[in-house]
Design an enzyme around this catalytic site. Structure first.
Site, PDB file in Angstrom:
ATOM      1  N   ARG A 162       0.842  -1.219   0.000  1.00 43.95           N
ATOM      2  CA  ARG A 162       0.000   0.000   0.000  1.00 43.95           C
ATOM      3  C   ARG A 162       0.872   1.261   0.000  1.00 43.95           C
ATOM      4  NH1 ARG A 162      -2.521  -3.791  -0.645  1.00 43.95           N
ATOM      5  NH2 ARG A 162      -4.487  -4.413   0.292  1.00 43.95           N
ATOM      6  N   SER A 219     -10.529  -0.495   3.585  1.00 42.35           N
ATOM      7  CA  SER A 219      -9.743  -0.675   4.813  1.00 42.35           C
ATOM      8  C   SER A 219      -9.299   0.694   5.304  1.00 42.35           C
ATOM      9  CB  SER A 219      -8.499  -1.515   4.542  1.00 42.35           C
ATOM     10  OG  SER A 219      -8.886  -2.759   4.060  1.00 42.35           O
ATOM     11  N   GLU A 237      -4.876   4.117   6.432  1.00 42.09           N
ATOM     12  CA  GLU A 237      -4.485   3.918   5.037  1.00 42.09           C
ATOM     13  C   GLU A 237      -5.160   5.002   4.181  1.00 42.09           C
ATOM     14  OE1 GLU A 237      -4.911  -0.263   3.532  1.00 42.09           O
ATOM     15  OE2 GLU A 237      -6.083   0.682   1.948  1.00 42.09           O
TER      16      GLU A 237
HETATM   17  C1  LIG Z   1     -15.577  -0.665  -0.558  1.00 40.76           C
HETATM   18  C2  LIG Z   1     -14.102  -0.375  -0.817  1.00 40.76           C
HETATM   19  C3  LIG Z   1     -13.236  -1.422  -1.037  1.00 40.76           C
HETATM   20  C4  LIG Z   1     -11.870  -1.175  -1.257  1.00 40.76           C
HETATM   21  N1  LIG Z   1     -11.045  -2.237  -1.469  1.00 40.76           N
HETATM   22  C5  LIG Z   1      -9.725  -2.022  -1.675  1.00 40.76           C
HETATM   23  C6  LIG Z   1      -8.852  -3.124  -1.896  1.00 40.76           C
HETATM   24  O1  LIG Z   1      -9.254  -4.278  -1.923  1.00 40.76           O
HETATM   25  N2  LIG Z   1      -7.539  -2.850  -2.073  1.00 40.76           N
HETATM   26  C7  LIG Z   1      -7.053  -1.582  -2.080  1.00 40.76           C
HETATM   27  O2  LIG Z   1      -5.831  -1.415  -2.257  1.00 40.76           O
HETATM   28  N3  LIG Z   1      -7.851  -0.513  -1.891  1.00 40.76           N
HETATM   29  C8  LIG Z   1      -9.172  -0.709  -1.681  1.00 40.76           C
HETATM   30  N4  LIG Z   1     -10.013   0.345  -1.480  1.00 40.76           N
HETATM   31  C9  LIG Z   1      -9.455   1.715  -1.437  1.00 40.76           C
HETATM   32  C10 LIG Z   1      -9.568   2.474  -2.770  1.00 40.76           C
HETATM   33  O3  LIG Z   1     -10.580   1.963  -3.568  1.00 40.76           O
HETATM   34  C11 LIG Z   1      -8.262   2.457  -3.554  1.00 40.76           C
HETATM   35  O4  LIG Z   1      -7.229   3.025  -2.791  1.00 40.76           O
HETATM   36  C12 LIG Z   1      -8.388   3.232  -4.884  1.00 40.76           C
HETATM   37  O5  LIG Z   1      -7.209   3.103  -5.653  1.00 40.76           O
HETATM   38  C13 LIG Z   1      -8.649   4.701  -4.635  1.00 40.76           C
HETATM   39  O6  LIG Z   1      -8.987   5.268  -5.872  1.00 40.76           O
HETATM   40  P1  LIG Z   1      -9.743   6.665  -5.948  1.00 40.76           P
HETATM   41  O7  LIG Z   1      -9.659   7.124  -7.359  1.00 40.76           O
HETATM   42  O8  LIG Z   1     -11.081   6.567  -5.375  1.00 40.76           O
HETATM   43  O9  LIG Z   1      -8.762   7.505  -5.018  1.00 40.76           O
HETATM   44  P2  LIG Z   1      -8.964   8.908  -4.274  1.00 40.76           P
HETATM   45  O10 LIG Z   1      -9.516   8.651  -2.912  1.00 40.76           O
HETATM   46  O11 LIG Z   1      -9.684   9.862  -5.137  1.00 40.76           O
HETATM   47  O12 LIG Z   1      -7.432   9.345  -4.152  1.00 40.76           O
HETATM   48  C14 LIG Z   1      -6.526   8.519  -3.447  1.00 40.76           C
HETATM   49  C15 LIG Z   1      -5.130   9.166  -3.467  1.00 40.76           C
HETATM   50  O13 LIG Z   1      -4.614   9.183  -4.786  1.00 40.76           O
HETATM   51  C16 LIG Z   1      -4.292  10.538  -5.174  1.00 40.76           C
HETATM   52  N5  LIG Z   1      -4.598  10.641  -6.600  1.00 40.76           N
HETATM   53  C17 LIG Z   1      -5.777  10.342  -7.192  1.00 40.76           C
HETATM   54  N6  LIG Z   1      -5.675  10.510  -8.523  1.00 40.76           N
HETATM   55  C18 LIG Z   1      -4.404  10.944  -8.768  1.00 40.76           C
HETATM   56  C19 LIG Z   1      -3.692  11.317  -9.954  1.00 40.76           C
HETATM   57  N7  LIG Z   1      -4.255  11.260 -11.152  1.00 40.76           N
HETATM   58  N8  LIG Z   1      -2.412  11.736  -9.808  1.00 40.76           N
HETATM   59  C20 LIG Z   1      -1.810  11.794  -8.591  1.00 40.76           C
HETATM   60  N9  LIG Z   1      -2.438  11.461  -7.444  1.00 40.76           N
HETATM   61  C21 LIG Z   1      -3.721  11.039  -7.537  1.00 40.76           C
HETATM   62  C22 LIG Z   1      -5.169  11.401  -4.302  1.00 40.76           C
HETATM   63  O14 LIG Z   1      -4.666  12.716  -4.194  1.00 40.76           O
HETATM   64  C23 LIG Z   1      -5.118  10.625  -2.997  1.00 40.76           C
HETATM   65  O15 LIG Z   1      -3.904  10.866  -2.343  1.00 40.76           O
HETATM   66  C24 LIG Z   1     -11.385   0.150  -1.266  1.00 40.76           C
HETATM   67  C25 LIG Z   1     -12.265   1.217  -1.067  1.00 40.76           C
HETATM   68  C26 LIG Z   1     -13.616   0.951  -0.847  1.00 40.76           C
HETATM   69  C27 LIG Z   1     -14.563   2.101  -0.653  1.00 40.76           C
END
Ligand SMILES: Cc1cc2nc3c(=O)[nH]c(=O)nc-3n(C[C@H](O)[C@H](O)[C@H](O)COP(=O)(O)OP(=O)(O)OC[C@H]3O[C@@H](n4cnc5c(N)ncnc54)[C@H](O)[C@@H]3O)c2cc1C
Length: 332
Positions: free
Chosen positions: A161, A232, A328
């Site tokens: 992570r 998580s 996280e």
């Molecule tokens: C129900 C559920 C289940 C999940 N299961 C998992 C799992 O199994 N494994 C796992 O690893 N994660 C899991 N996650 C967490 C999450 O889905 C992941 O971390 C996912 O990659 C986040 O994507 P996002 O676009 O929503 O990120 P955001 O919350 O929008 O951003 C996350 C981070 O990335 C940065 N960021 C976003 N886009 C960019 C970009 N283009 N350039 C630079 N920085 C950027 C943001 O500034 C922030 O720091 C889960 C979440 C939920 C709600």
């Protein structure tokens, strides 16, 4: 590019926090990024799908949100295909593209919410696989110099992570494209116990592995259309062998995984459960009954209530185990 002021973010974060930001900039094309120096010089936050973000109140800066999409086949050689995927593409579109085009490698990561541009940031992982296993390189722009970058897998310094985007490049770069190498030959990773057990007696295919992963996920994680969360909430803590041995004397059933020389990784969910938080609810905030790693919003929890719950979880785990859990989730 679209710019809005006093923009509501409730639909842009899976925790369902009813907050807003001073300015919201939607980026329609990657080429717009080097022209946005004024935005990046001031406080800003790049928001993908908001599934790893907890807004603790009104955000005074600019939220920058990429919506440019595209999954291109950049190369095909031997038994692999190289895909170049735009940051604004939903992760689920990529795993579905792989399934439909019989490309192996990302099937264990089916069902993770969010956009592709966020995947390298925390090196998303599930069921024994991580995005880094397939990422070849990550392209984007440094937001301080507006110069383009292209970082190889090794240069991204992926870990559990973790990546360079959470350290040296935190808040300093905009990822525009991620390159993935996928196998055209069946190559499954069924090392994760729950997945291996569920697949027992079945010849693995992309369809049944993806479906099984989704079924396991749905049995443990809330449906974010009904219950807000960010997956998580805490990382699994790593402790040294001496602390682990001492803890084992008090808690003989402690779950652990090797984490390098003299280090042991513990299951944060188990620690939280032993601290009495699994399924505990304080108003509309709480810890999910089926997975203690997940802090949830049952409907109308305010950011303060979510913060109170996660801070109390940290304090209670600290009291019982002398271990400090780290979120996280990105907390703003
Ligand atoms: C129900 C559920 C289940 C999940 N299961 C998992 C799992 O199994 N494994 C796992 O690893 N994660 C899991 N996650 C967490 C999450 O889905 C992941 O971390 C996912 O990659 C986040 O994507 P996002 O676009 O929503 O990120 P955001 O919350 O929008 O951003 C996350 C981070 O990335 C940065 N960021 C976003 N886009 C960019 C970009 N283009 N350039 C630079 N920085 C950027 C943001 O500034 C922030 O720091 C889960 C979440 C939920 C709600």
């Amino acid at each position: 590019m679209k710019v809005e002021f006093d923009f509501p973010l409730k639909a842009y974060n899976t925790f369902g926090m009813d907050v807003s930001c001073a300015r919201f900039v939607q980026i329609d094309r990657a080429e717009e990024i080097p022209m946005m120096g004024d935005v990046f010089d001031a406080p800003h936050y790049i928001l993908g799908g908001g599934s790893n973000t907890l807004f603790t109140g009104h955000y005074e800066g600019t939220v920058v949100h990429p919506v440019f999409r595209g999954i291109e086949k950049a190369d095909e050689a031997g038994d692999s295909v190289l895909l170049r995927v735009a940051a604004g593409e939903p992760w689920e579109n990529l795993t579905e593209h792989c399934r439909l085009n019989t490309l192996y490698g990302l099937e264990n990561l089916t069902g993770i919410p969010g956009l592709v541009g966020s995947a390298p940031v925390q090196n998303i992982g599930a069921y024994g696989a991580e995005a880094k296993d397939c990422i070849v390189k990550v392209d984007g722009y440094y937001t301080d110099t507006l110069q383009p970058f292209s970082l190889s897998n090794e240069e991204c310094r992926f870990g559990y992570r973790d990546s360079i985007f959470k350290h040296e490049l935190k808040g300093r770069c905009f990822i525009t494209h991620v390159w993935f190498r996928l196998s055209t030959l069946p190559r499954f990773n069924l090392t994760y116990k729950a997945l291996a057990q569920a697949m027992e007696g079945h010849e693995p295919t992309l369809d049944n592995v993806s479906e099984t992963v989704l079924a396991i996920r749905n049995s443990k994680l809330p449906d974010i259309r009904k219950i807000g969360c960010a997956g998580s909430f805490f990382k699994n803590p790593v402790v040294d062998a001496a602390q682990y041995t001492a803890l084992l004397a008090r808690f003989p059933d402690l779950v652990s995984y090797p984490a390098g020389e003299g280090q042991v990784k513990l299951a944060a969910g188990q620690l939280i459960e032993k601290a009495g938080w699994k399924g505990r609810r304080e108003g509309d905030a709480g810890v999910y009954p089926l997975q203690a790693l997940v802090v949830v919003n049952y409907g109308n929890a305010k950011p303060d209530e979510i913060c109170q719950v996660y801070r109390q979880v940290i304090a209670d785990v600290q009291d019982l185990f002398q271990i400090t859990l780290t979120p996280e989730v990105n907390i703003l």
